[in-house]
Design a protein around this motif. Structure first.
Motif, PDB file in Angstrom:
ATOM      1  N   SER A  23       0.821  -1.212   0.000  1.00  0.00           N
ATOM      2  CA  SER A  23       0.000   0.000   0.000  1.00  0.00           C
ATOM      3  C   SER A  23       0.858   1.267   0.000  1.00  0.00           C
ATOM      4  CB  SER A  23      -0.959   0.005   1.186  1.00  0.00           C
ATOM      5  OG  SER A  23      -0.259   0.133   2.400  1.00  0.00           O
TER       6      SER A  23
ATOM      7  N   THR B 173      -8.404  -5.200  -6.362  1.00  0.00           N
ATOM      8  CA  THR B 173      -8.857  -5.257  -4.963  1.00  0.00           C
ATOM      9  C   THR B 173      -8.973  -3.850  -4.379  1.00  0.00           C
ATOM     10  OG1 THR B 173      -7.798  -7.404  -4.675  1.00  0.00           O
ATOM     11  CG2 THR B 173      -8.319  -6.189  -2.663  1.00  0.00           C
ATOM     12  N   THR B 174      -8.013  -3.004  -4.734  1.00  0.00           N
ATOM     13  CA  THR B 174      -8.011  -1.628  -4.211  1.00  0.00           C
ATOM     14  C   THR B 174      -8.824  -0.680  -5.098  1.00  0.00           C
ATOM     15  OG1 THR B 174      -5.946  -1.244  -5.398  1.00  0.00           O
ATOM     16  CG2 THR B 174      -5.776  -1.872  -3.075  1.00  0.00           C
TER      17      THR B 174
ATOM     18  N   GLY C  57      -4.021  -0.306   3.873  1.00  0.00           N
ATOM     19  CA  GLY C  57      -3.329  -1.413   4.516  1.00  0.00           C
ATOM     20  C   GLY C  57      -4.255  -2.432   5.170  1.00  0.00           C
TER      21      GLY C  57
ATOM     22  N   MET D 149      -7.415  -2.940   4.767  1.00  0.00           N
ATOM     23  CA  MET D 149      -8.272  -3.603   3.771  1.00  0.00           C
ATOM     24  C   MET D 149      -7.504  -4.718   3.045  1.00  0.00           C
ATOM     25  SD  MET D 149      -9.045  -3.828   0.323  1.00  0.00           S
ATOM     26  CE  MET D 149      -8.544  -2.363  -0.545  1.00  0.00           C
ATOM     27  N   LEU D 150      -6.237  -4.445   2.691  1.00  0.00           N
ATOM     28  CA  LEU D 150      -5.450  -5.467   1.998  1.00  0.00           C
ATOM     29  C   LEU D 150      -5.171  -6.668   2.901  1.00  0.00           C
ATOM     30  CD1 LEU D 150      -2.995  -3.217  -0.056  1.00  0.00           C
ATOM     31  CD2 LEU D 150      -4.688  -4.810  -0.983  1.00  0.00           C
TER      32      LEU D 150
ATOM     33  N   ALA E  38      -8.236  -8.670   2.905  1.00  0.00           N
ATOM     34  CA  ALA E  38      -8.525  -9.279   1.604  1.00  0.00           C
ATOM     35  C   ALA E  38      -7.621 -10.478   1.324  1.00  0.00           C
ATOM     36  CB  ALA E  38      -8.366  -8.230   0.501  1.00  0.00           C
TER      37      ALA E  38
END
Lengths: 115, 146
Positions: A60, A95-96, B109, B111-112, B115
């Motif tokens: 990220s 996904t993002t 961050g 969220m990842l 996921a």
């Protein structure tokens, strides 16, 4: 699974540039990535494509650098697009939802035509 | 059956220091049958959690430590990462995939992590995340596939 070296290579092409991101954009690479992209913005190319075909990893922090770079290019009126992400990087972009923010193409040629 | 590995690491609040923990955990996981995709997921979640601990939790304060505990066996990898910060409420983190948040450079961050890992939980004070990745998918997934 030691991280692969991360490099950024700028390839001027016509009046634009293809920027190749290669290797692992891992935890300690975000600052390098930001600094390496700075001259691309300062050069005022007519268009820029980030070639992700050999980018094996991004987190990220790296995505944040891409978003900031995209916004910076947008502010100068320079179209920016992404090209050729591997399946894993493409999954991260989906996904993002960054593929909804930054135009993303399967190949560099398509990105140049589409951008 | 390969012996399980469990380890505890106490690290300085520096990205290059916590990167070594990441490499140690991935090396341990590589000794088992995790797929390439699972190893990618573990690496991504580790980097997100470690970056959160160093940058947000400990605010890069060199006097504070990041504690990493992990165990890995033929079924799954489990990692806990704890910082010495005040913690946060993960439910209050804005959804980075909403249209209004897409152009923000930060906030992806957690969220990842959710996921890409099979199980994720936070302690009540929000300064420790525990996450697991199953080697062959979650047992409940296999049962529902059967």
């Amino acid at each position: 699974m030691a991280p692969l070296p991360f490099t950024i290579n700028i390839e001027p092409r016509d009046n634009g540039a293809v920027v190749h991101l290669v290797g692992d954009a891992s935890l300690v690479q975000a600052d390098f990535m930001r600094e390496a992209l700075r001259p691309v913005r300062e050069q005022r190319y007519a268009w820029v494509v980030l070639n992700l075909a050999e980018l094996m990893f991004i987190n990220s922090l790296g995505l944040g650098v891409l978003v900031a770079f995209y916004k910076g290019m947008l502010s100068t009126g320079t179209p920016l697009s992404l090209a050729g992400p591997t399946d894993r990087i493409d999954e991260v972009l989906q996904t993002t939802r960054l593929n909804d923010l930054i135009p993303t193409f399967a190949t560099v040629d398509q990105a140049i035509q589409g951008g | 059956m390969r012996p399980s590995i469990d380890q505890k690491l106490v690290l300085e609040s520096r990205l290059d220091d916590v990167s070594r923990a990441e490499e140690a955990i991935l090396r341990a996981a590589e000794g088992f049958d995790f797929s390439e995709g699972a190893l990618f997921a573990i690496k991504l979640a580790l980097e997100e959690a470690l970056a959160n601990a160093v940058k947000h939790g400990n605010a890069c304060d060199p006097s504070k430590r990041v504690t990493v505990e992990f165990d890995v066996n033929e079924e799954r990898l489990r990692v806990s990462i704890e910082d010495e910060g005040p913690g946060f409420n993960p439910e209050h983190v804005p959804d980075p995939t909403l249209d209004e948040n897409l152009a923000k450079p930060n906030g992806r961050g957690v969220m990842l992590i959710r996921a890409y890992m099979d199980e994720v939980s936070f302690n009540p004070s929000g300064n420790r995340v525990t996450m697991s990745k199953w080697c062959r998918g979650r047992p409940s997934d296999s049962e529902s596939d059967a």
